[in-house]
Structures are given as structure tokens and as C-alpha cells.
Enzyme design. Structure first.
Site, mmCIF file in Angstrom:
data_model
loop_
_atom_site.group_PDB
_atom_site.id
_atom_site.type_symbol
_atom_site.label_atom_id
_atom_site.label_comp_id
_atom_site.label_asym_id
_atom_site.label_seq_id
_atom_site.Cartn_x
_atom_site.Cartn_y
_atom_site.Cartn_z
ATOM 1 N N TYR A 153 26.169 1.846 43.600
ATOM 2 C CA TYR A 153 26.914 0.591 43.785
ATOM 3 C C TYR A 153 28.092 0.492 42.821
ATOM 4 C CZ TYR A 153 22.214 -0.617 45.550
ATOM 5 O OH TYR A 153 21.004 -0.625 46.176
ATOM 6 N N TYR A 203 16.936 -8.773 51.741
ATOM 7 C CA TYR A 203 17.213 -7.405 51.283
ATOM 8 C C TYR A 203 15.907 -6.624 51.390
ATOM 9 C CZ TYR A 203 18.145 -3.280 48.569
ATOM 10 O OH TYR A 203 18.271 -1.969 48.195
ATOM 11 N N ASP A 248 7.353 -8.328 52.287
ATOM 12 C CA ASP A 248 7.984 -7.398 51.346
ATOM 13 C C ASP A 248 7.855 -8.012 49.954
ATOM 14 O OD1 ASP A 248 9.589 -5.884 49.734
ATOM 15 O OD2 ASP A 248 11.276 -5.791 51.120
ATOM 16 N N LYS A 265 8.488 -1.592 42.772
ATOM 17 C CA LYS A 265 9.077 -2.103 41.531
ATOM 18 C C LYS A 265 8.119 -2.202 40.334
ATOM 19 C CE LYS A 265 13.460 -3.480 42.879
ATOM 20 N NZ LYS A 265 13.800 -3.820 44.264
#
Ligand SMILES: *Cc1c(COP(=O)(O)O)cnc(C)c1O
Length: 426
Positions: free
Chosen positions: A16, A144, A238, A267
Site C-alpha cells: 500500500y 474489508y 469474519d 490476526k
């Protein structure tokens, strides 16, 4: 200065990042607790836990010991036809922690792939039940779910990468979160209209992360779950960002008493030490894959799935949720964030302040055509001795749960100062 930095940078491609204009990345040589140590000896207080993973802080001795022990015995072995203790124990523990009969764990190595596996499970679930037309996925505005092609197609069309890759992604169905009576009716109508073609709805429960740190309440989440059940559509939660305490409970779904059909985790699963992800299915989902027919099996298997080092780290991370007061720490962080970010609401250029669990977000506004100079803000934060990395329109804090009140106060003060300086220029 580090002799590896300049020669290495000539060969690195960062994520990014506009490599022509972005400021040089900071060389990190060590990390301990809530602090990152830079090559020049400076320390930064970490406000974002390495993309929300390092919930126990860095270099926790318990996780380090577990990984070292596993490294000496069996760092990795393929996971088809073979299994090992760290994965077996971890699967059992995840099943015990998750609500209802979420009890079958498929391991992968990244969040995006965990979502891809959930999508495959959902589509093949219906195919195995003789309903092959149910292939579409419904996602929400501001969502996302990852950076791979299938998951990009489930990200917010404006904040995500839809325009860059238009025409190359599967065509999925975007909905608004049913946060009020009208939107509830609209969501219900959408599932009624498309239900026969829809395999699953995917949602980030309570907090939509990388799409802008948008928050919704438990009633909204319960409404999504109820509509899915009524229209015979699977629900994928999610929890890659929300899982493992970030929103105040071990899993965000628990706040709404929702048991999704499939849950994605990653994560904070290993406490930020090693890459690992899991897609966990309810019993009825798993049972739809049981048949005499080999083609009815789940066809997926990443080379490094269920890596033993990563599973050992995850087991050690779960130990710490049992032995240290993580959820109480999250509650204390929530109260402090709420108190210390509230003054931002009075600043020019601030659209909203939102806090949930150990997540504090300030959404900025900008003049039409104006641009938020993220690089300048990031540089300023580093000057103030904190690691904060705003994206899009959001400046946010998601610190390690072990952060001290004084360290967190330094983070919130830096945030108020940088946003105050911006307000003075507007
Ligand atoms: C980070 C994230 C992903 C993608 O995980 P990666 O490991 O970066 O592929 C998916 N969904 C949510 C909610 C996330 O926060």
C-alpha cells in the site's frame, strides 16, 4: 546507521505504498511490550499492534518459550494424512471457546485465505446439498475481507480496489447494514429477491476494520443473523480483526448471542508472532461434506497449513488469555480511550469519534476535493515518539492489551496534538 538498510531498500516493495513519494520506512531492530526499538536507539510506543495482532505486546516470554520448544522438536510437517499435537490441541481449544457447535477447524496461513476457504465451504455446502445455484455472496458497505481476488470483491466498492480491478473479480452483492427499520426491510427484501442464488452473507461483527473503523450494535448483528436463518443463507462472521478480545469479548459475535455458520480467525490468533489463520465451521456445515463421493470433500490445502510453530504460538496465546487479565485490560483501555479521545470531537476537521473495546477511531472530514496528507501525519506521529498509521479518513488506536495507562495516555495525547495542529491549519 544500519548497513542493511539502504542496500536492502533498493530491493524491497512495500505494501500500500507509493514508492516514489512515501517517506523512507523506519528500521526496527527489536520490540518489547508495547514498544518498538529503532536502529538509531529511539523507541516508539505502538498504537496499532502490528496490524492488530500483538495483543499480548511484543516478545512475551510465554509465547517465545512455546515456540522455541516446538522449534527444537517439529517446526513443520505437511498436514495431509499427518497431524500433530499443537494443531490438534488448538482446534479443540478454539472449538471450546467459540459459541454453539462451531467445532470444525480448517487451518490456513493468512486472513484472506481463511475467508477464501469460508467462501468455498459456503458454495460447496449448497452444491453438496443439491442447490448448486446458490453461489453468490452478500457483503456490506464499508466491509474489508482481504486482498486476494475473491476477497477484494467483498470489500467496500469505494474504499476498496474495485475500480482498479473492475472486470476481473466475481460479481457479488453489496448490502447496507440493517441499522434501522427501513434498512432492515431493505436487507430482508434483498435476501428474499436473491436468496435462491445466495450462498452466504459475510459480516465483520460489531466493527468493520480496514474499511474505515465503522461500528454497529449487537441488535444489528442479531438482525443479520436472523434474516440469514429465515432466508436459508449461511452466515460467515469474519472475526479476523475482532476475534480474541479486541471488542471486549473473546469474540464479537458473543455480544449478540449469534452463532454464525462459519467463522474466520487470524490476526491475534498467535498473539502477533507467526502467521496462522483458521476457518471454523458448525457441525451441520461439516456434515454436508460427508459422503461416499470423494468430490464432495473440501478441496483446499495450503502447503504451510497448520504450521506447528504457529499452532504452538497460538496455544501459548490462548494460555495467556487464561492466565492474565486480558478482557479486564480491554475494558480499562476502552474507558481510557473514550475519555481521552472525546476532546477530539471539538476539533475542526473531525467528523466522528468512535470507541469499542480496545479500538479508538477518529474519522476526519475534508473539504470537497481536499486531500488528507497521511504521510505528513505519519511522520509527525513518529516525531512524537508513537507509532500510529492513519489510513483513508481514519486515525485510530488499537494498542496491545498490555499497554500501561501512561503509555496509552502518551498515544492519545499525540493523537490530540496532531489533529489539533491539523485543525489549526484548516
Ligand atoms: C486483516 C483482515 C483480513 C485479511 O487478513 P490477511 O491476513 O491480511 O490476509 C480479512 N478480514 C478482516 C476483517 C481483516 O481485518
Amino acid at each position: 546507521m544500519s548497513d542493511w538498510l539502504t542496500p536492502g531498500l533498493a530491493h524491497l516493495w512495500l505494501p500500500y505504498t507509493q514508492m516514489q513519494t512515501a517517506p523512507a520506512p523506519l528500521p526496527v531492530v527489536a520490540a518489547q511490550g508495547s514498544r518498538l526499538r529503532l536502529a538509531d536507539g529511539r523507541e516508539l510506543i505502538d498504537g496499532i499492534s502490528s496490524w492488530w495482532t500483538a495483543c499480548h505486546g511484543y516478545n512475551h516470554p510465554h509465547i517465545r518459550a512455546a515456540v522455541e520448544q516446538q522449534l527444537a522438536v517439529l517446526p513443520h510437517v505437511m498436514f495431509a494424512g499427518l497431524v500433530h499435537e499443537p494443531a490438534a490441541r488448538l482446534a479443540q481449544r478454539l472449538a471450546a471457546l467459540l459459541p454453539g457447535d462451531l467445532e470444525r477447524v480448517f487451518f490456513t496461513e493468512s486472513g484472506s485465505v481463511a475467508v477464501e476457504v469460508a467462501l468455498k465451504m459456503a458454495v460447496q455446502y449448497w452444491r453438496n446439498k443439491g442447490q448448486a445455484a446458490k453461489q453468490r455472496i452478500v457483503y456490506f458497505r464499508h466491509a474489508y475481507h482481504g486482498d486476494t481476488f475473491a476477497t477484494m470483491a467483498l470489500c467496500d466498492p469505494e474504499e476498496g480496489m474495485h475500480t482498479l480491478f473492475a472486470g476481473t473479480m466475481p460479481d457479488q452483492i453489496m448490502a447496507e447494514l440493517p441499522t434501522d427499520q427501513n434498512l432492515r426491510r431493505a436487507f430482508d427484501l434483498l435476501l428474499e429477491t436473491h436468496g435462491e442464488r445466495v450462498a452466504a452473507v459475510i459480516v465483520e461483527p460489531l466493527v468493520q476494520g480496514a474499511g474505515g473503523m465503522q461500528m454497529h450494535d449487537a441488535a444489528t448483528l442479531a438482525c443479520v443473523a436472523e434474516a440469514c436463518a429465515r432466508h436459508k443463507v449461511l452466515l460467515i462472521a469474519d472475526e479476523i480483526m475482532t476475534g480474541f478480545g479486541r471488542t471486549g469479548r473473546m469474540f464479537a459475535c458473543a455480544e449478540a448471542d449469534v452463532v454464525p455458520d462459519i467463522v474466520c480467525l487470524s490476526k491475534a490468533l498467535t498473539g502477533g508472532t507467526l502467521p496462522l489463520a483458521a476457518t471454523v465451521a458448525r457441525r451441520h456445515v461439516f456434515e454436508a461434506f460427508l459422503a461416499d463421493d470423494p468430490a464432495a470433500a473440501l478441496m483446499h490445502g495450503p502447503t504451510y497449513m497448520a504450521n506447528a510453530l504457529a499452532c504452538a504460538a497460538a496455544n501459548a496465546s490462548l494460555d495467556l488469555f487464561e492466565s492474565e487479565p486480558r478482557l479486564a485490560q480491554v475494558a480499562a483501555i476502552e474507558a481510557q480511550l473514550a475519555a481521552e479521545l472525546a476532546p477530539c470531537r471539538a476539533l475542526a476537521g473531525v467528523a466522528a469519534v468512535r470507541v469499542k473495546g480496545a479500538i479508538g477511531a477518529v474519522e476526519l472530514s475534508c473539504q470537497p476535493g481536499g486531500r488528507i496528507d497521511l504521510d505528513a501525519m505519519r511522520r509527525r506521529f513518529a516525531e512524537l515518539g508513537v507509532w500510529v498509521r492513519p489510513f483513508g479518513k481514519v486515525v485510530y488506536l488499537m494498542p496491545p492489551f498490555v499497554i500501561t495507562a501512561a503509555e496509552l495516555a502518551t498515544l492519545t495525547a499525540a493523537l490530540r496534538q496532531v489533529l489539533g495542529e491539523r485543525a489549526a491549519r484548516l
